[in-house]
Design a protein around this motif. Sequence first.
Motif, PDB file in Angstrom:
ATOM      1  N   PHE A  16     -10.351 -14.503  -9.585  1.00 40.38           N
ATOM      2  CA  PHE A  16     -10.096 -15.601  -9.654  1.00 40.38           C
ATOM      3  C   PHE A  16     -10.496 -15.686  -8.475  1.00 40.38           C
ATOM      4  O   PHE A  16     -10.120 -15.236  -7.353  1.00 40.38           O
ATOM      5  CB  PHE A  16      -8.359 -15.957  -9.637  1.00 40.38           C
ATOM      6  CG  PHE A  16      -8.014 -17.447 -10.074  1.00 40.38           C
ATOM      7  CD1 PHE A  16      -8.444 -18.285 -10.591  1.00 40.38           C
ATOM      8  CD2 PHE A  16      -6.963 -17.594  -8.979  1.00 40.38           C
ATOM      9  CE1 PHE A  16      -7.920 -19.600  -9.928  1.00 40.38           C
ATOM     10  CE2 PHE A  16      -6.801 -18.803  -8.163  1.00 40.38           C
ATOM     11  CZ  PHE A  16      -7.064 -20.129  -9.387  1.00 40.38           C
ATOM     12  N   PRO A  18     -10.069 -19.096  -6.327  1.00 41.17           N
ATOM     13  CA  PRO A  18      -9.255 -20.551  -5.911  1.00 41.17           C
ATOM     14  C   PRO A  18      -9.588 -21.814  -5.592  1.00 41.17           C
ATOM     15  O   PRO A  18      -9.595 -22.654  -5.271  1.00 41.17           O
ATOM     16  CB  PRO A  18      -7.929 -20.091  -4.795  1.00 41.17           C
ATOM     17  CG  PRO A  18      -7.897 -18.752  -4.076  1.00 41.17           C
ATOM     18  CD  PRO A  18      -9.603 -17.891  -5.136  1.00 41.17           C
ATOM     19  N   GLY A  19     -10.679 -21.465  -5.035  1.00 36.35           N
ATOM     20  CA  GLY A  19     -12.023 -22.264  -4.664  1.00 36.35           C
ATOM     21  C   GLY A  19     -12.441 -23.284  -5.372  1.00 36.35           C
ATOM     22  O   GLY A  19     -12.437 -24.471  -5.380  1.00 36.35           O
ATOM     23  N   SER A  20     -13.306 -22.435  -7.037  1.00 37.26           N
ATOM     24  CA  SER A  20     -13.389 -23.333  -7.704  1.00 37.26           C
ATOM     25  C   SER A  20     -12.836 -24.111  -8.439  1.00 37.26           C
ATOM     26  O   SER A  20     -13.535 -24.308  -9.814  1.00 37.26           O
ATOM     27  CB  SER A  20     -14.838 -22.337  -8.012  1.00 37.26           C
ATOM     28  OG  SER A  20     -14.800 -20.921  -7.907  1.00 37.26           O
ATOM     29  N   GLY A  21     -11.683 -22.359  -9.131  1.00 36.64           N
ATOM     30  CA  GLY A  21     -11.130 -22.413 -10.322  1.00 36.64           C
ATOM     31  C   GLY A  21     -12.044 -21.244 -11.329  1.00 36.64           C
ATOM     32  O   GLY A  21     -11.344 -21.433 -12.477  1.00 36.64           O
ATOM     33  N   ASP A  22     -12.388 -21.079 -10.986  1.00 43.35           N
ATOM     34  CA  ASP A  22     -13.409 -20.060 -11.862  1.00 43.35           C
ATOM     35  C   ASP A  22     -12.708 -18.735 -12.020  1.00 43.35           C
ATOM     36  O   ASP A  22     -12.115 -18.364 -11.022  1.00 43.35           O
ATOM     37  CB  ASP A  22     -15.149 -19.816 -11.201  1.00 43.35           C
ATOM     38  CG  ASP A  22     -15.786 -20.596 -11.567  1.00 43.35           C
ATOM     39  OD1 ASP A  22     -15.369 -21.519 -12.252  1.00 43.35           O
ATOM     40  OD2 ASP A  22     -16.427 -20.855 -10.278  1.00 43.35           O
TER      41      ASP A  22
END
Lengths: 80, 354
Positions: A16, A18-22
């Motif tokens: 995961f 967390p910076g991009s949500g990918d």
Amino acid sequence: MKFKKNIATSDTGYIFNPGSGDSFSSNQIGTDLLSFFKEDKSRGEIIRLICAKYEVEKIQFEKDLDDFITQLRDHNLLEN
Amino acid sequence: MITTNTLIKKKLVIAVTGLNAIDSPGPGVAVIRAIRESPEFDLRIIGLNYESLEPGIYLHDLIDKTYQIPYPSAGTESLLHRMKYIHQIENIDLVIPNFDAELFSFIKLREELEKMGIRSYLPEMEQFEARHKTVLYKFGKKHQLMVPEDRLINQPSELMKAAEELEYPLVIKGKYYDATIANTLEEAQKAFFQLQAKWGLPIIAQKFIKGTEINIAALGDGKGNTISVIPMRKLYITDKGKAWAGITIEDPSLIELAHKFIKATRWRGGCELEIMQSATGIPYIMEVNPRFPAWIYLTAAAGQNQPATLVRMALGETVEPFRSYEVGKMFVRYAWELITDVGEFQKISGTGEL
């Protein structure tokens, strides 16, 4: 080869960002690789361990390993 | 441990609009859900609806009583008259309007409502107008915020020039709502006529930015301070461009952008920044919505309950800015058939109250 500090990986091969949500999921070999990366194992050691565990030619796995690292880099998951 | 917070609860009557929950949902139900989660209030929630089939009307565990209010097109006098009537019965402490189209009226009536005892926590008219779609590019230039270039279109013949200058694809936007991507002049003209019929003129032709869609919910105190910021990456987008699933993300550049916007505008109340983050990481502001978004409950789930905080601010409390939130908190919206009786429908349709 290091993951960016904020990247979260799980024992089940889930990644995961967390910076991009990918988020990404990997297969069993990918899961093994993630744990080896976390343990800071050397490239040589990783190749030895995987070739011992799975039925794979060393030359083939080296290509796969490079491909895996390229994918992680393309998805902006690794430190530069 | 029993604290004074649990012993003494503030008794509050809060009126909320935006009770529709269709494929382009209003924020009202989510706003109420978030406020109800705050343990410090003893609440009576008054729903304000426009149409009899707004689902929120029938959610009796969230809304204690609903009153129909006149459409914004009926004018502010008509709204004031209705609010006076409702206030006589309910003694409203605070009103939280949630529709772009009604905000003009509520901002205009703010002082008058306040004299009656109904507080609100809304941007000034100047702030409200400055972020309007038709002047957003100019606004961005003034405050060094990245906004895609656009042209205001008043007749279809102007589309060709806009396309020459901005190049296809173009984003063709209505004055208030709706947007469509046009790859050719024919598509742009079709969109022009559809949007003109629905929302009037001008139409906005905006440069298309390819990237990742991110929304930011923010809360400002009207003095330039940002009290809360939650960025959310859209994970599932409907054909109306709405987030049907999303996840909170951690990106300092987005937090900084929200702070910059709120400082520049001295924004008071909730707002939503619609962002397109380019492949190189530049966050472009596509739109600024002057109210909470429909996904606002995610802010409560992530640890920054923006609607409940707005209530406290509206009551005059000094609130410290939030410093952290949970990253990776997700929402997945769902459709659910609410069962009611024709009697309830008749009541709200016939008397304007339920």
